[in-house]
Enzyme design. Sequence first.
Site, PDB file in Angstrom:
ATOM      1  N   SER A 137       4.017  20.315  -7.289  1.00 14.23           N
ATOM      2  CA  SER A 137       3.798  19.858  -5.917  1.00 14.23           C
ATOM      3  C   SER A 137       5.046  19.129  -5.452  1.00 14.23           C
ATOM      4  O   SER A 137       5.796  18.570  -6.260  1.00 14.23           O
ATOM      5  CB  SER A 137       2.599  18.903  -5.864  1.00 14.23           C
ATOM      6  OG  SER A 137       2.518  18.235  -4.620  1.00 14.23           O
ATOM      7  N   TYR A 150      -1.288  11.311  -9.538  1.00 14.44           N
ATOM      8  CA  TYR A 150      -1.023  12.702  -9.139  1.00 14.44           C
ATOM      9  C   TYR A 150       0.478  12.982  -9.143  1.00 14.44           C
ATOM     10  O   TYR A 150       0.946  13.978  -9.701  1.00 14.44           O
ATOM     11  CB  TYR A 150      -1.613  12.950  -7.753  1.00 14.44           C
ATOM     12  CG  TYR A 150      -1.494  14.372  -7.267  1.00 14.44           C
ATOM     13  CD1 TYR A 150      -2.336  15.372  -7.752  1.00 14.44           C
ATOM     14  CD2 TYR A 150      -0.548  14.725  -6.303  1.00 14.44           C
ATOM     15  CE1 TYR A 150      -2.242  16.674  -7.296  1.00 14.44           C
ATOM     16  CE2 TYR A 150      -0.448  16.031  -5.838  1.00 14.44           C
ATOM     17  CZ  TYR A 150      -1.296  16.998  -6.343  1.00 14.44           C
ATOM     18  OH  TYR A 150      -1.186  18.299  -5.899  1.00 14.44           O
TER      19      TYR A 150
END
Length: 273
Positions: A137, A150
């Site tokens: 990501s 995350y």
Amino acid sequence: MKRVFVTGGASGLGRALAERYAADGWRVCIADVHDARGAETLAALRNSGAEAEFVHCDVTREEDLIAARDFVEARWGGVDVVINNAGVAGAGAIDAVTIDDWKWIIDINLLGVVRGCRVFTPLFKRQGGGHFVNVASMAGFMDVPMMSSYNATKAAVISLSETMQVELAEWKIGVTVVCPSFFKTNLTDSFRSPEPRLRDITQRLLDRPGPSAADVAEDVFRAVHKGGFYVLPHAEGRRALLTKRLLPRALWARMLAKQTRAFTRDNRPGGGG
């Protein structure tokens, strides 16, 4: 006929990737923990004329990935592309997210990719080649506030992929790492946070106009075909990464700190939205 294996392949980006490869005539094996979604996606793939299979697979269990590898090897004689796509999301301040939630996200987002690479690398070596696609990501680059767990897992996937690219080159094993920004998917289905408002904020970010899962899948497909390493599908993400690299760290950190204060103020109950 070429063969692709996709974890988290029953929905979201995983399904879009499966559909893109199927459209090009590949054999597709999707793996997922959600059997009902898997069956529905499998039916859709087969109805489109694809040669497709579904296996139940929990990426926190190495034995599940070993069984999946053995299945595609027995069924199709091997696999050409392995896409480590399965992932979850979490958010919260560093002093609010529990260690159990850290362990949960690391086990899926990072160690799930590690397990996929560990299990399929020996097969690629026996075959004389293959290609890994690891889905990370832009959060792995960008220090997104309130998402330290995350961010850390995605940064680790980027580092892992960079290392593998060098380590596996002599075996003719390619690596691609995918770093999208927010796009519409079902990431919040498994979302964990000590602050419920963060789920709503994340969903609003996912729902913003921009590239779709199919668009990201197209970028991935083309990058693998060309032997590309980084896939950065979102223009805003590419601009932000360039800004981060050009600015002194102190200035970049001050900018993010200001954004974090605004973020916290505007999204507290009764705030500016």
